[in-house]
Scaffold this motif. Structure first.
Motif, PDB file in Angstrom:
ATOM      1  N   ASN A 117      -2.187  -7.535  14.245  1.00 31.41           N
ATOM      2  CA  ASN A 117      -2.903  -8.689  13.708  1.00 31.41           C
ATOM      3  C   ASN A 117      -3.865  -8.218  12.629  1.00 31.41           C
ATOM      4  OD1 ASN A 117      -5.457 -10.474  13.733  1.00 31.41           O
ATOM      5  ND2 ASN A 117      -3.928 -11.787  14.695  1.00 31.41           N
ATOM      6  N   GLN A 118      -3.730  -8.762  11.421  1.00 37.58           N
ATOM      7  CA  GLN A 118      -4.536  -8.277  10.301  1.00 37.58           C
ATOM      8  C   GLN A 118      -6.026  -8.510  10.521  1.00 37.58           C
ATOM      9  OE1 GLN A 118      -3.428  -9.886   6.417  1.00 37.58           O
ATOM     10  NE2 GLN A 118      -3.662  -7.846   5.535  1.00 37.58           N
ATOM     11  N   ASP A 119      -6.398  -9.659  11.068  1.00 35.50           N
ATOM     12  CA  ASP A 119      -7.813  -9.917  11.334  1.00 35.50           C
ATOM     13  C   ASP A 119      -8.378  -8.898  12.320  1.00 35.50           C
ATOM     14  OD1 ASP A 119      -7.475 -12.059   9.676  1.00 35.50           O
ATOM     15  OD2 ASP A 119      -8.035 -13.592  11.133  1.00 35.50           O
ATOM     16  N   ASP A 120      -7.592  -8.535  13.340  1.00 32.79           N
ATOM     17  CA  ASP A 120      -8.066  -7.553  14.317  1.00 32.79           C
ATOM     18  C   ASP A 120      -8.196  -6.165  13.701  1.00 32.79           C
ATOM     19  OD1 ASP A 120      -8.493  -9.235  16.413  1.00 32.79           O
ATOM     20  OD2 ASP A 120      -6.788  -8.595  17.618  1.00 32.79           O
ATOM     21  N   ASP A 212      -8.009  -4.674  -7.060  1.00 36.94           N
ATOM     22  CA  ASP A 212      -7.038  -4.922  -8.125  1.00 36.94           C
ATOM     23  C   ASP A 212      -5.859  -3.959  -8.070  1.00 36.94           C
ATOM     24  OD1 ASP A 212      -8.578  -6.964  -9.014  1.00 36.94           O
ATOM     25  OD2 ASP A 212      -9.210  -6.025 -10.885  1.00 36.94           O
ATOM     26  N   LEU A 213      -5.795  -3.145  -7.015  1.00 35.44           N
ATOM     27  CA  LEU A 213      -4.737  -2.147  -6.907  1.00 35.44           C
ATOM     28  C   LEU A 213      -3.764  -2.496  -5.788  1.00 35.44           C
ATOM     29  CD1 LEU A 213      -6.859   1.119  -7.231  1.00 35.44           C
ATOM     30  CD2 LEU A 213      -5.705  -0.159  -9.045  1.00 35.44           C
ATOM     31  N   GLU A 214      -2.499  -2.201  -6.033  1.00 36.72           N
ATOM     32  CA  GLU A 214      -1.467  -2.362  -5.012  1.00 36.72           C
ATOM     33  C   GLU A 214      -0.804  -1.006  -4.806  1.00 36.72           C
ATOM     34  OE1 GLU A 214       2.766  -4.512  -4.959  1.00 36.72           O
ATOM     35  OE2 GLU A 214       1.086  -5.925  -5.036  1.00 36.72           O
ATOM     36  N   VAL A 215      -0.907  -0.486  -3.589  1.00 39.46           N
ATOM     37  CA  VAL A 215      -0.426   0.864  -3.305  1.00 39.46           C
ATOM     38  C   VAL A 215       1.096   0.903  -3.341  1.00 39.46           C
ATOM     39  CG1 VAL A 215      -0.412   2.736  -1.605  1.00 39.46           C
ATOM     40  CG2 VAL A 215      -2.464   1.339  -1.923  1.00 39.46           C
ATOM     41  N   LYS A 216       1.628   1.958  -3.933  1.00 41.05           N
ATOM     42  CA  LYS A 216       3.077   2.156  -3.950  1.00 41.05           C
ATOM     43  C   LYS A 216       3.550   2.618  -2.574  1.00 41.05           C
ATOM     44  CE  LYS A 216       3.289   3.629  -8.824  1.00 41.05           C
ATOM     45  NZ  LYS A 216       3.721   4.715  -9.741  1.00 41.05           N
ATOM     46  N   GLY A 217       4.777   2.273  -2.230  1.00 43.34           N
ATOM     47  CA  GLY A 217       5.345   2.732  -0.970  1.00 43.34           C
ATOM     48  C   GLY A 217       4.860   1.926   0.218  1.00 43.34           C
ATOM     49  N   LEU A 218       5.224   2.406   1.418  1.00 42.15           N
ATOM     50  CA  LEU A 218       4.917   1.676   2.653  1.00 42.15           C
ATOM     51  C   LEU A 218       4.144   2.532   3.643  1.00 42.15           C
ATOM     52  CD1 LEU A 218       8.392  -0.057   3.173  1.00 42.15           C
ATOM     53  CD2 LEU A 218       6.313  -1.088   2.236  1.00 42.15           C
ATOM     54  N   GLY A 219       3.396   3.505   3.177  1.00 45.06           N
ATOM     55  CA  GLY A 219       2.655   4.393   4.059  1.00 45.06           C
ATOM     56  C   GLY A 219       1.363   3.790   4.566  1.00 45.06           C
ATOM     57  N   ALA A 220       0.561   4.630   5.240  1.00 45.25           N
ATOM     58  CA  ALA A 220      -0.701   4.175   5.828  1.00 45.25           C
ATOM     59  C   ALA A 220      -1.656   3.658   4.762  1.00 45.25           C
ATOM     60  CB  ALA A 220      -1.348   5.318   6.609  1.00 45.25           C
ATOM     61  N   GLU A 221      -1.645   4.294   3.576  1.00 49.53           N
ATOM     62  CA  GLU A 221      -2.542   3.851   2.508  1.00 49.53           C
ATOM     63  C   GLU A 221      -2.243   2.412   2.101  1.00 49.53           C
ATOM     64  OE1 GLU A 221      -3.346   7.727   3.107  1.00 49.53           O
ATOM     65  OE2 GLU A 221      -1.345   7.008   2.597  1.00 49.53           O
ATOM     66  N   ARG A 222      -0.972   2.040   2.099  1.00 50.03           N
ATOM     67  CA  ARG A 222      -0.587   0.677   1.707  1.00 50.03           C
ATOM     68  C   ARG A 222      -1.230  -0.351   2.638  1.00 50.03           C
ATOM     69  NH1 ARG A 222       3.830  -1.694  -0.993  1.00 50.03           N
ATOM     70  NH2 ARG A 222       3.566  -3.948  -0.950  1.00 50.03           N
ATOM     71  N   GLN A 223      -1.120  -0.135   3.945  1.00 52.97           N
ATOM     72  CA  GLN A 223      -1.686  -1.096   4.884  1.00 52.97           C
ATOM     73  C   GLN A 223      -3.210  -1.129   4.807  1.00 52.97           C
ATOM     74  OE1 GLN A 223      -1.856  -0.830   9.475  1.00 52.97           O
ATOM     75  NE2 GLN A 223      -0.110  -2.162   9.073  1.00 52.97           N
ATOM     76  N   LEU A 224      -3.833   0.026   4.698  1.00 47.15           N
ATOM     77  CA  LEU A 224      -5.292   0.077   4.631  1.00 47.15           C
ATOM     78  C   LEU A 224      -5.823  -0.685   3.422  1.00 47.15           C
ATOM     79  CD1 LEU A 224      -5.811   3.806   5.648  1.00 47.15           C
ATOM     80  CD2 LEU A 224      -6.676   1.826   6.914  1.00 47.15           C
ATOM     81  N   VAL A 225      -5.203  -0.480   2.275  1.00 46.93           N
ATOM     82  CA  VAL A 225      -5.672  -1.148   1.057  1.00 46.93           C
ATOM     83  C   VAL A 225      -5.313  -2.632   1.088  1.00 46.93           C
ATOM     84  CG1 VAL A 225      -5.472  -1.238  -1.457  1.00 46.93           C
ATOM     85  CG2 VAL A 225      -5.642   0.971  -0.296  1.00 46.93           C
ATOM     86  N   ASP A 226      -4.121  -2.969   1.585  1.00 48.56           N
ATOM     87  CA  ASP A 226      -3.744  -4.384   1.689  1.00 48.56           C
ATOM     88  C   ASP A 226      -4.699  -5.138   2.610  1.00 48.56           C
ATOM     89  OD1 ASP A 226      -1.657  -4.051  -0.038  1.00 48.56           O
ATOM     90  OD2 ASP A 226      -0.066  -4.250   1.462  1.00 48.56           O
ATOM     91  N   ASP A 227      -5.089  -4.513   3.729  1.00 44.78           N
ATOM     92  CA  ASP A 227      -6.038  -5.158   4.639  1.00 44.78           C
ATOM     93  C   ASP A 227      -7.387  -5.368   3.944  1.00 44.78           C
ATOM     94  OD1 ASP A 227      -4.166  -5.228   6.633  1.00 44.78           O
ATOM     95  OD2 ASP A 227      -5.011  -3.563   7.787  1.00 44.78           O
ATOM     96  N   TYR A 228      -7.833  -4.358   3.214  1.00 45.40           N
ATOM     97  CA  TYR A 228      -9.102  -4.495   2.490  1.00 45.40           C
ATOM     98  C   TYR A 228      -9.022  -5.636   1.479  1.00 45.40           C
ATOM     99  CZ  TYR A 228     -12.403  -3.913  -1.277  1.00 45.40           C
ATOM    100  OH  TYR A 228     -13.332  -4.178  -2.252  1.00 45.40           O
ATOM    101  N   ARG A 229      -7.933  -5.698   0.715  1.00 47.18           N
ATOM    102  CA  ARG A 229      -7.785  -6.749  -0.296  1.00 47.18           C
ATOM    103  C   ARG A 229      -7.770  -8.128   0.361  1.00 47.18           C
ATOM    104  NH1 ARG A 229      -2.865  -6.531  -3.124  1.00 47.18           N
ATOM    105  NH2 ARG A 229      -3.815  -7.449  -4.982  1.00 47.18           N
TER     106      ARG A 229
END
Length: 237
Positions: A117-120, A212-229
């Motif tokens: 859950n993204q909120d969690d 304003d950034l979208e992380v390339k790939g599907l790694g841990a960085e992608r989820q962390l930044v997407d959650d922050y955004r």
């Protein structure tokens, strides 16, 4: 948001609209089984016939003033109307007057955070429980989010600077995110732009909002930044 209700209005009912009723002792909230509502009192505002009949009870002032803080917090989080509730006929009795004797919760059962859950996942950033509302974007919450990302992101990582008129990128560009700055650099916190990160574009270095950034790939960085955004764009004051 109103709680769900039955659909048939034509069966006989024990209570009529306008009747004063009270919740029987031993009854719990239908949505929160660890919240007892015995003794809560109010007036019938609507009814739905059936077997059993259901009644929309609008709570009186004494009941509203006596509600536990955890109940208010959950209603706010889940978008439920704490001013009224649909209850079955067997949960209610006539209110003959007298003082309101309201049961209080004694065994609160907070659900564990669900990392799907993204909120969690955002609550985890701030050390909150599932019962807590997601905090708004402010200088102190941006600082806490920066500290969390600094500990969990692996720098550098590749991202796209997304074209966003009126913000930093006028065209979509490939960038390398080099860091978030030092812990005491509050000039990199901005309630309008959010966290300002260090980037590289080829040989050039610069700064840009992490939102304003979208992380390339599907790694841990992608989820962390997407959650922050997601948090930054949805919980700004």
């Amino acid at each position: 948001m109103e709680r769900s209700m039955p659909s048939n209005k034509f069966s006989s009912a024990k209570f009529a609209i306008g009747h004063k009723v009270r919740v029987r002792f031993g009854i719990a909230d239908p949505d929160y089984p660890d919240i007892p509502i015995g003794g809560w009192a109010g007036q019938v505002a609507d009814l739905e016939g059936g077997d059993p009949c259901f009644y929309l009870v609008r709570w009186n002032r004494q009941t509203l003033n006596s509600m536990a803080a955890i109940y208010r917090k959950r209603c706010e989080r889940d978008g439920l109307d704490m001013m009224q509730m649909w209850l079955a006929e067997h949960d209610l009795e006539a209110d003959e007057g007298g003082p309101v004797n309201i049961m209080q919760p004694t065994e609160i059962q907070t659900k564990p955070l669900n990392m799907k859950n993204q909120d969690d996942r955002i609550r985890l950033v701030f050390g909150l429980t599932h019962d807590d509302p997601v905090p708004e974007v402010k200088t102190d919450t941006l600082r806490a989010y920066r500290d969390y990302l600094a500990e969990n992101l692996s720098f550098p990582f590749e991202a796209w600077g997304k074209k966003n008129p009126g913000r930093f990128f006028t065209t979509t560009q490939a960038v390398a995110v080099a860091g978030l700055g030092c812990d005491d650099e509050d000039e990199r916190l901005d309630e309008h732009y959010g966290l300002i990160c260090e980037i590289k574009i080829g040989r050039k270095r610069g700064d840009a909002p992490l939102a304003d950034l979208e992380v390339k790939g599907l790694g841990a960085e992608r989820q962390l930044v997407d959650d922050y955004r997601y948090w930054f764009f949805n919980w700004r004051c």
